[in-house]
Design a protein around this motif. Structure first.
Motif, PDB file in Angstrom:
ATOM      1  N   LEU A 172       1.322  30.376 -15.630  1.00  0.00           N
ATOM      2  CA  LEU A 172       0.628  29.642 -15.658  1.00  0.00           C
ATOM      3  C   LEU A 172       0.404  28.793 -16.046  1.00  0.00           C
ATOM      4  CD1 LEU A 172      -1.874  32.514 -13.266  1.00  0.00           C
ATOM      5  CD2 LEU A 172      -0.857  29.744 -12.783  1.00  0.00           C
ATOM      6  N   ARG A 173       0.267  29.561 -17.670  1.00  0.00           N
ATOM      7  CA  ARG A 173      -0.288  28.683 -19.312  1.00  0.00           C
ATOM      8  C   ARG A 173       1.079  28.056 -20.246  1.00  0.00           C
ATOM      9  NH1 ARG A 173      -1.578  34.703 -21.273  1.00  0.00           N
ATOM     10  NH2 ARG A 173      -4.322  34.781 -20.754  1.00  0.00           N
ATOM     11  N   ASP A 174       2.216  28.576 -18.750  1.00  0.00           N
ATOM     12  CA  ASP A 174       3.705  27.207 -18.698  1.00  0.00           C
ATOM     13  C   ASP A 174       2.849  26.423 -18.099  1.00  0.00           C
ATOM     14  OD1 ASP A 174       4.730  28.468 -21.386  1.00  0.00           O
ATOM     15  OD2 ASP A 174       5.724  28.952 -19.562  1.00  0.00           O
ATOM     16  N   GLY A 175       2.364  26.140 -16.898  1.00  0.00           N
ATOM     17  CA  GLY A 175       2.105  24.904 -16.332  1.00  0.00           C
ATOM     18  C   GLY A 175       0.989  24.437 -16.630  1.00  0.00           C
ATOM     19  N   LEU A 176      -0.008  25.048 -17.083  1.00  0.00           N
ATOM     20  CA  LEU A 176      -1.222  24.064 -18.262  1.00  0.00           C
ATOM     21  C   LEU A 176      -1.148  23.562 -19.777  1.00  0.00           C
ATOM     22  CD1 LEU A 176      -3.759  27.007 -18.959  1.00  0.00           C
ATOM     23  CD2 LEU A 176      -4.292  24.310 -17.771  1.00  0.00           C
ATOM     24  N   ALA A 177       0.979  24.294 -20.152  1.00  0.00           N
ATOM     25  CA  ALA A 177       1.322  23.542 -21.479  1.00  0.00           C
ATOM     26  C   ALA A 177       1.707  22.410 -21.737  1.00  0.00           C
ATOM     27  CB  ALA A 177       1.869  24.553 -22.372  1.00  0.00           C
ATOM     28  N   ASP A 178       2.338  22.417 -19.462  1.00  0.00           N
ATOM     29  CA  ASP A 178       3.079  20.943 -19.413  1.00  0.00           C
ATOM     30  C   ASP A 178       2.706  19.671 -18.667  1.00  0.00           C
ATOM     31  OD1 ASP A 178       5.665  22.128 -20.534  1.00  0.00           O
ATOM     32  OD2 ASP A 178       6.398  22.789 -18.554  1.00  0.00           O
ATOM     33  N   GLY A 179       1.559  20.052 -18.072  1.00  0.00           N
ATOM     34  CA  GLY A 179       0.458  18.955 -16.863  1.00  0.00           C
ATOM     35  C   GLY A 179       0.151  18.973 -16.119  1.00  0.00           C
ATOM     36  N   GLY A 180       0.168  20.427 -15.469  1.00  0.00           N
ATOM     37  CA  GLY A 180       1.465  20.673 -14.202  1.00  0.00           C
ATOM     38  C   GLY A 180       2.528  20.784 -13.676  1.00  0.00           C
ATOM     39  N   THR A 181       2.359  20.085 -12.599  1.00  0.00           N
ATOM     40  CA  THR A 181       3.677  20.338 -11.719  1.00  0.00           C
ATOM     41  C   THR A 181       3.597  19.322 -10.792  1.00  0.00           C
ATOM     42  OG1 THR A 181       4.048  22.106 -11.850  1.00  0.00           O
ATOM     43  CG2 THR A 181       5.497  21.537 -10.047  1.00  0.00           C
ATOM     44  N   THR A 182       4.294  17.833 -10.549  1.00  0.00           N
ATOM     45  CA  THR A 182       4.581  17.175  -9.652  1.00  0.00           C
ATOM     46  C   THR A 182       5.220  16.971  -9.197  1.00  0.00           C
ATOM     47  OG1 THR A 182       2.722  15.772 -11.210  1.00  0.00           O
ATOM     48  CG2 THR A 182       4.229  15.141  -8.875  1.00  0.00           C
ATOM     49  N   PHE A 183       5.478  17.426  -7.782  1.00  0.00           N
ATOM     50  CA  PHE A 183       6.394  16.986  -6.855  1.00  0.00           C
ATOM     51  C   PHE A 183       6.560  15.720  -6.332  1.00  0.00           C
ATOM     52  CE2 PHE A 183       8.503  21.053  -7.717  1.00  0.00           C
ATOM     53  CZ  PHE A 183       9.670  21.059  -7.834  1.00  0.00           C
ATOM     54  N   ARG A 184       5.491  15.649  -5.176  1.00  0.00           N
ATOM     55  CA  ARG A 184       4.599  13.990  -5.265  1.00  0.00           C
ATOM     56  C   ARG A 184       3.898  13.642  -5.019  1.00  0.00           C
ATOM     57  NH1 ARG A 184       8.285  18.160  -1.493  1.00  0.00           N
ATOM     58  NH2 ARG A 184       5.817  18.727  -0.464  1.00  0.00           N
ATOM     59  N   ASN A 185       2.637  14.203  -4.559  1.00  0.00           N
ATOM     60  CA  ASN A 185       1.590  13.586  -4.651  1.00  0.00           C
ATOM     61  C   ASN A 185       0.440  14.248  -5.726  1.00  0.00           C
ATOM     62  OD1 ASN A 185       1.789  14.234  -1.904  1.00  0.00           O
ATOM     63  ND2 ASN A 185       1.144  12.437  -1.845  1.00  0.00           N
ATOM     64  N   TYR A 186       0.940  15.315  -7.116  1.00  0.00           N
ATOM     65  CA  TYR A 186      -0.306  15.523  -7.739  1.00  0.00           C
ATOM     66  C   TYR A 186      -0.600  14.521  -8.545  1.00  0.00           C
ATOM     67  CZ  TYR A 186      -2.585  17.909 -12.102  1.00  0.00           C
ATOM     68  OH  TYR A 186      -2.836  18.199 -13.044  1.00  0.00           O
ATOM     69  N   ARG A 187      -1.316  14.015  -9.138  1.00  0.00           N
ATOM     70  CA  ARG A 187      -1.942  12.929  -9.763  1.00  0.00           C
ATOM     71  C   ARG A 187      -3.503  13.895 -11.165  1.00  0.00           C
ATOM     72  NH1 ARG A 187       1.573  11.334  -7.874  1.00  0.00           N
ATOM     73  NH2 ARG A 187       2.019   9.502  -7.138  1.00  0.00           N
ATOM     74  N   ASN A 188      -3.226  14.152 -11.703  1.00  0.00           N
ATOM     75  CA  ASN A 188      -4.300  14.583 -13.204  1.00  0.00           C
ATOM     76  C   ASN A 188      -5.503  13.936 -12.884  1.00  0.00           C
ATOM     77  OD1 ASN A 188      -3.700  12.722 -14.973  1.00  0.00           O
ATOM     78  ND2 ASN A 188      -2.271  13.636 -16.115  1.00  0.00           N
ATOM     79  N   GLY A 189      -6.423  14.157 -13.899  1.00  0.00           N
ATOM     80  CA  GLY A 189      -7.984  13.400 -13.447  1.00  0.00           C
ATOM     81  C   GLY A 189      -7.331  12.416 -13.940  1.00  0.00           C
ATOM     82  N   GLU A 190      -6.550  11.342 -15.207  1.00  0.00           N
ATOM     83  CA  GLU A 190      -6.477  10.337 -15.546  1.00  0.00           C
ATOM     84  C   GLU A 190      -4.742   9.228 -13.871  1.00  0.00           C
ATOM     85  OE1 GLU A 190      -5.854   9.655 -19.897  1.00  0.00           O
ATOM     86  OE2 GLU A 190      -5.163  11.553 -19.898  1.00  0.00           O
ATOM     87  N   GLY A 191      -4.932  10.530 -13.386  1.00  0.00           N
ATOM     88  CA  GLY A 191      -3.753   9.269 -12.146  1.00  0.00           C
ATOM     89  C   GLY A 191      -2.357   8.775 -12.758  1.00  0.00           C
ATOM     90  N   GLY A 192      -2.367  10.777 -13.574  1.00  0.00           N
ATOM     91  CA  GLY A 192      -0.574  10.851 -14.641  1.00  0.00           C
ATOM     92  C   GLY A 192       0.161  11.732 -13.570  1.00  0.00           C
ATOM     93  N   TYR A 193       0.881  11.885 -14.198  1.00  0.00           N
ATOM     94  CA  TYR A 193       2.064  13.367 -13.715  1.00  0.00           C
ATOM     95  C   TYR A 193       1.814  13.636 -15.233  1.00  0.00           C
ATOM     96  CZ  TYR A 193       3.557   9.091 -10.276  1.00  0.00           C
ATOM     97  OH  TYR A 193       2.845   8.219  -9.263  1.00  0.00           O
TER      98      TYR A 193
END
Length: 274
Positions: A211-232
């Motif tokens: 989970l900490r690694d996922g946070l450090a990498d800005g999350g996981t995007t395969f198709r639809n995930y976007r962060n609060g700025e609309g990025g990947y």
């Protein structure tokens, strides 16, 4: 589906951008994704309200307003919540748009329309069943090897299914469950109750690590995930087993396999996980 790291990254960004801003009005573009209250009541609830901050519980986002009201978002499989500073961009899948006084907008979009939005007035119970029944946060002090050992005791369900039960651990989903089990060397079909104390300690540490690694990498995007700025996110570049069926295991070099556990696609190494 956005899991704990992805939802937390959205929360962190929006919690920097939104406090102190006022919602001028809300456009509800697909009424069936608003679960409570009725559209007119929801619009009255949020209009003219100043935003206090954004919280997260499991995979839920809670936007607190200064008057004590709360807006609850559950992104589910393909939902996103993006702050648009200009207020002029339009996502083709926008389902609700919160226009902000002075410019800008908060846009809830959802390709497959499984996401939900709720609004609760000050003093009103936040009556969202999935939110009320969540287990401990896996990155909190409450989540310990001792808690995990107690929670799995006597359980015959596969450990992968146990990890996905939000009543036991809040926020863990398919990606990070597979990665945690790989790191801990545990087969996803093992009966949960068969884990030893040592394996519980190893699995609890593995869950927190991935989970900490996922946070450090800005999350996981395969198709639809976007962060609060609309990025990947970038974490898909560093996964060990998830979405890697047929590719070499990073530990032993043999092919990663994909099976179904509890109706969910599951990736693992049959040689490294027992």
């Amino acid at each position: 589906m956005p899991e704990l790291p992805e939802v937390e990254i959205i929360r962190q960004y929006l919690d920097e951008q939104l406090p102190g801003r006022t919602i001028a009005c809300a456009d509800i573009l697909l009424t069936r994704q608003l679960k409570y209250p009725e559209p007119e009541a929801f619009q009255s609830l949020v209009a003219g309200k100043r935003m206090k901050g954004m919280r997260r519980r499991g995979k839920y986002l809670l936007l607190d307003l200064q008057d004590g009201s709360t807006i609850v978002f559950h992104l589910r499989m393909t939902g996103s919540l993006v702050y648009d500073p200009s207020g002029n961009q339009r996502d083709a899948y926008a389902r609700m748009v919160f226009h902000l006084a002075g410019g800008g907008a908060l846009v809830f979009a959802d390709v497959r329309t499984f996401g939900c939005v709720y609004g609760f007035a000050a003093g009103e119970e936040i009556a969202v069943s999935g939110l009320q029944s969540l287990g401990p946060e896996p990155l909190s002090e409450a989540f310990t090897p001792a808690y995990l050992a107690q929670a799995i005791r006597g359980r015959k369900q596969p450990i992968k299914s146990f990890l996905l039960d939000q009543r036991r651990i809040a926020g863990l989903g398919n990606i990070y469950a597979d990665e945690s089990l790989f790191l801990a060397g545990i087969h996803p079909r093992r009966e949960a109750g068969s884990l030893t104390q040592a394996e519980c300690k190893k699995l609890a540490a593995a869950i927190q690590h991935v989970l900490r690694d996922g946070l450090a990498d800005g999350g996981t995007t395969f198709r639809n995930y976007r962060n609060g700025e609309g990025g990947y996110g970038r974490h898909q570049e560093h996964l060990c087993v998830y979405h890697r069926a047929g590719k070499p295991c990073p530990t032993c070099g043999r092919p990663i396999e994909k099976i179904t556990v509890g109706g969910r696609g599951t990736h693992f190494c049959p040689y490294c996980q027992h």
